[in-house]
Design a protein around this motif. Structure first.
Motif, PDB file in Angstrom:
ATOM      1  N   TYR A  43      42.969 -19.881  33.258  1.00  0.00           N
ATOM      2  CA  TYR A  43      44.373 -20.290  33.291  1.00  0.00           C
ATOM      3  C   TYR A  43      44.600 -21.796  33.169  1.00  0.00           C
ATOM      4  N   ALA A  44      43.715 -22.610  33.720  1.00  0.00           N
ATOM      5  CA  ALA A  44      43.989 -24.037  33.837  1.00  0.00           C
ATOM      6  C   ALA A  44      44.011 -24.731  32.474  1.00  0.00           C
ATOM      7  N   LYS A  45      44.759 -25.816  32.418  1.00  0.00           N
ATOM      8  CA  LYS A  45      44.899 -26.613  31.200  1.00  0.00           C
ATOM      9  C   LYS A  45      44.369 -28.021  31.492  1.00  0.00           C
ATOM     10  N   ASP A  51      50.176 -31.448  37.985  1.00  0.00           N
ATOM     11  CA  ASP A  51      51.440 -30.844  38.416  1.00  0.00           C
ATOM     12  C   ASP A  51      52.235 -30.249  37.261  1.00  0.00           C
ATOM     13  N   ASP A  52      51.625 -30.092  36.101  1.00  0.00           N
ATOM     14  CA  ASP A  52      52.298 -29.418  34.995  1.00  0.00           C
ATOM     15  C   ASP A  52      52.572 -27.968  35.388  1.00  0.00           C
ATOM     16  N   PRO A  53      53.734 -27.425  35.033  1.00  0.00           N
ATOM     17  CA  PRO A  53      54.051 -26.039  35.410  1.00  0.00           C
ATOM     18  C   PRO A  53      53.020 -25.013  34.945  1.00  0.00           C
ATOM     19  N   LEU A  54      52.300 -25.311  33.876  1.00  0.00           N
ATOM     20  CA  LEU A  54      51.326 -24.345  33.368  1.00  0.00           C
ATOM     21  C   LEU A  54      50.067 -24.247  34.230  1.00  0.00           C
ATOM     22  N   GLN A  55      49.841 -25.221  35.100  1.00  0.00           N
ATOM     23  CA  GLN A  55      48.645 -25.168  35.944  1.00  0.00           C
ATOM     24  C   GLN A  55      48.805 -24.082  37.014  1.00  0.00           C
ATOM     25  N   THR A  79      44.286 -27.184  40.515  1.00  0.00           N
ATOM     26  CA  THR A  79      43.916 -28.494  39.993  1.00  0.00           C
ATOM     27  C   THR A  79      44.402 -29.535  40.987  1.00  0.00           C
ATOM     28  N   SER A  80      43.475 -30.315  41.519  1.00  0.00           N
ATOM     29  CA  SER A  80      43.784 -31.197  42.643  1.00  0.00           C
ATOM     30  C   SER A  80      44.562 -32.436  42.230  1.00  0.00           C
ATOM     31  N   GLY A 192      54.401 -27.714  46.283  1.00  0.00           N
ATOM     32  CA  GLY A 192      55.595 -28.550  46.171  1.00  0.00           C
ATOM     33  C   GLY A 192      55.989 -28.804  44.728  1.00  0.00           C
ATOM     34  N   ALA A 193      55.004 -29.042  43.870  1.00  0.00           N
ATOM     35  CA  ALA A 193      55.283 -29.288  42.456  1.00  0.00           C
ATOM     36  C   ALA A 193      55.890 -28.071  41.786  1.00  0.00           C
ATOM     37  N   LYS A 194      55.603 -26.885  42.323  1.00  0.00           N
ATOM     38  CA  LYS A 194      56.160 -25.648  41.770  1.00  0.00           C
ATOM     39  C   LYS A 194      57.475 -25.260  42.448  1.00  0.00           C
ATOM     40  N   ASN A 195      57.964 -26.107  43.344  1.00  0.00           N
ATOM     41  CA  ASN A 195      59.195 -25.842  44.092  1.00  0.00           C
ATOM     42  C   ASN A 195      59.071 -24.601  44.979  1.00  0.00           C
ATOM     43  N   VAL A 196      57.870 -24.336  45.448  1.00  0.00           N
ATOM     44  CA  VAL A 196      57.632 -23.204  46.342  1.00  0.00           C
ATOM     45  C   VAL A 196      57.462 -23.743  47.761  1.00  0.00           C
ATOM     46  N   LYS A 197      58.404 -23.446  48.623  1.00  0.00           N
ATOM     47  CA  LYS A 197      58.323 -23.881  50.012  1.00  0.00           C
ATOM     48  C   LYS A 197      57.388 -22.982  50.813  1.00  0.00           C
TER      49      LYS A 197
END
Length: 581
Positions: A43-45, A51-55, A79-80, A192-197
């Motif tokens: 999956y990873a790019k 923090d790209d949405p595709l990660q 991806t750290s 957080g980057a995915k807006n998931v609390k």
């Protein structure tokens, strides 16, 4: 019981769609660490930012989860934000059994929600819940509110972030069921980057058990070893906090940003002191009869009539080292108070504590100024650290934003690299010697649990690079099997290879049992391939000067031995990560 394929739920936050995938290769990848590395490679790019949405954000369990005690961990892969490469973090709580009873081997989250949200899922539910009202709330309050809203019980896990995750700090953790964490390398920032609390998983399905007597007899034997022998007693009684006094006596406990390795102040923060003065109760992860989670209390004055609120705080060795000896705090209740603020903020306690220790020494040495930090910090001053935790989590200024990106990031900007206690990431609490310094700085997770190098140092083994390298490679390979199952590493003496083979066999996994050694070697390589795909260069890793300056029980580190072992391990990692021709 054990299938030949993995059942994977893929959730796309951008499209709002979810898909069940079937992935072959259980005998090859096992689960846990092996499955996580495989999915990340899929999956990873690597060419895109962390923090790209595709990660992806990945959660995996193992083939023995739910069937045997202490098979209670989940592997989180991403991806750290710290280094932009493959990362793993492991946590317990109810996370593993919730996934098992939701009928999943793995959860893969991609995309980004337009608004803050809670992902709620189970065996028969996938729901995107608005979480605008939770954004800005601390991790503990978030958990409390979601427990009231989501009325499920049993095998339910609530994984959530605090303000640090919302601000995409490289030190942000994912809090799991209050007392456990995906702590290291910034998994909270990925949420957080995915807006998931938060992610709430209801284990509301069912799971059958093997018929016949073999399974029950094996389960009973393992349970007896875990509860009726001395193998696990340490973890239940004082817990890993008992290591503080021993390591201090050994001159291997970091004090005040590793300016010392022993201090008389240990009397105020020993395992016995915490147990006598603060311990309320023990708790356990789901599926564990040991109860290694030690929960202490702190008092918080909440009105002028001297009425107090008691707060419960989980503790063990690493949090006490990070918010105690590393900061020069020698009073158990004060250490718990700082720990509590770290929990609320959603920071990894080891990274946060070590970062604040560096900031304190940087202020003392004039590398940075109080105008830059906005606060005075002094070793042993609890009030300064209580304020600093929130400045760090909130990335409140340029200084704190840089520090939140990693202690070495701030040190390279301001100076003070020589005394930044960073071994790949902020150090764990073992100033034991050269083998540990090399292991954490080069290990795949930059974790003290990648190998037992700190124990190897304490054995006072001769300075033999070949023997130390052989130990690091073999011990990593053995642990990879356990983290693919996914076992609590406290139980590694119980789940030795023959026992693991028996466990797999009684669940119908004869092929896995017969292939265990080959799978271990294959997964060890696969994980390094996943890490190297992101651009990791083992040869470029440096060990800061502080680790050569400090005096331990063996004296100062031997720079020639340290460098020779570093180069040998880096070379071995490069060889392991090569793709077959």
């Amino acid at each position: 019981m054990i299938s030949s394929t993995f059942k994977i739920l893929e959730v796309n936050l951008s499209s709002g769609r979810s898909t069940i995938r079937s992935l072959p290769g259980v005998a090859t990848y096992l689960g846990g660490s092996g499955l996580a590395a495989k999915l990340h490679l899929d999956y990873a790019k690597p060419e895109l930012a962390w923090d790209d949405p595709l990660q992806p954000l990945i959660f995996c369990i193992g083939p023995l989860t739910g069937f045997f005690p202490l098979m209670s961990k989940t592997v989180c892969a991403f991806t750290s934000p710290l280094h932009g490469q493959y990362a793993e973090s492991h946590a317990g709580g109810r996370s593993a059994l919730a996934l098992r009873f939701a009928g999943l081997d793995a959860l893969v989250i991609i995309g980004r929600s337009e608004r803050p949200m809670v992902l709620h899922l189970g065996a028969n539910v996938i729901e995107f819940m608005d979480a605008g009202y939770l954004w800005g709330k601390d991790a503990l309050t978030t958990g409390k509110l979601l427990r009231r809203i989501l009325k499920g019980s049993g095998h339910r896990t609530i994984m959530r972030i605090g303000v640090a995750g919302e601000n995409k700090s490289a030190m942000a953790c994912i809090n799991v069921d209050t007392y456990r964490h995906f702590g290291r390398l910034g998994g909270g920032a990925v949420m957080g980057a995915k807006n998931v609390k938060a992610i709430a998983i209801e284990g509301n399905g069912s799971q059958g058990l093997p018929e016949g007597k073999d399974y029950g007899a094996l389960y009973d034997d393992i349970y007896r070893k875990l509860t009726d022998t001395d193998m696990m007693r340490k973890y239940h009684n004082l817990g890993t906090a008992s290591n503080l006094e021993a390591l201090n006596e050994l001159k291997a406990l970091p004090w005040r940003n590793l300016q010392a390795t022993s201090d008389p102040g240990i009397e105020g923060i020993t395992g016995e002191r915490f147990a006598d003065d603060t311990l309320l109760r023990n708790a356990a992860c789901s599926g564990c009869p040991v109860g290694c989670i030690h929960i202490g209390f702190v008092r918080e004055k909440f009105d002028k009539d001297n009425q107090y609120l008691y707060r419960q705080v989980g503790y063990d060795y690493e949090p006490i080292f990070a918010t105690g000896s590393m900061l020069g705090l020698t009073h158990a209740p004060e250490v718990l108070t700082v720990m509590d603020e770290v929990e609320k903020a959603g920071l990894d306690v080891m990274s946060g504590g070590v970062a604040l220790a560096w900031a304190t020494e940087a202020l003392e040495k004039g590398v940075v100024t109080a105008e830059q930090t906005g606060i005075e910090l002094r070793f042993g001053d609890v009030q300064g650290y209580l304020k600093a935790v929130h400045l760090l989590a909130g990335a409140a200024s340029e200084f704190w934003k840089l520090l939140a990106a990693g202690t070495m990031v701030a040190a390279k900007h301001y100076g003070g690299e020589d005394f930044a206690c960073v071994l790949g990431q902020e150090m764990a609490g073992y100033a034991t010697g050269e083998v540990f310094y090399v292991s954490q700085s080069l290990g795949l997770r930059h974790s003290h649990l990648d190998t037992g190098a700190y124990s190897y140092d304490q054995s006072n083994a001769p300075k033999d690079v070949d023997k130390a390298l052989a130990f690091l490679l073999e011990d990593e390979r053995e642990r990879v099997v356990l983290t693919s199952m996914v076992a609590c590493l406290f139980a590694r003496k119980v789940y030795e290879p023959d026992t693991l083979r028996q466990c797999l066999t009684v669940l119908g996994g004869r092929e896995l049992a017969d292939n265990l050694d080959d799978a271990a070697a294959s997964i060890q390589k696969l994980r390094w391939q996943a890490r190297m795909a992101g651009g990791f260069d083992p040869m470029a890793v440096k060990i800061p000067k502080r680790f050569l300056e400090v005096t331990t029980w063996k004296g100062q580190a031997d720079p020639e031995y340290l460098e020779s072992l570093r180069l040998a391990y880096a070379t071995a990692i490069i060889e392991m990560s090569k793709l077959p021709q």
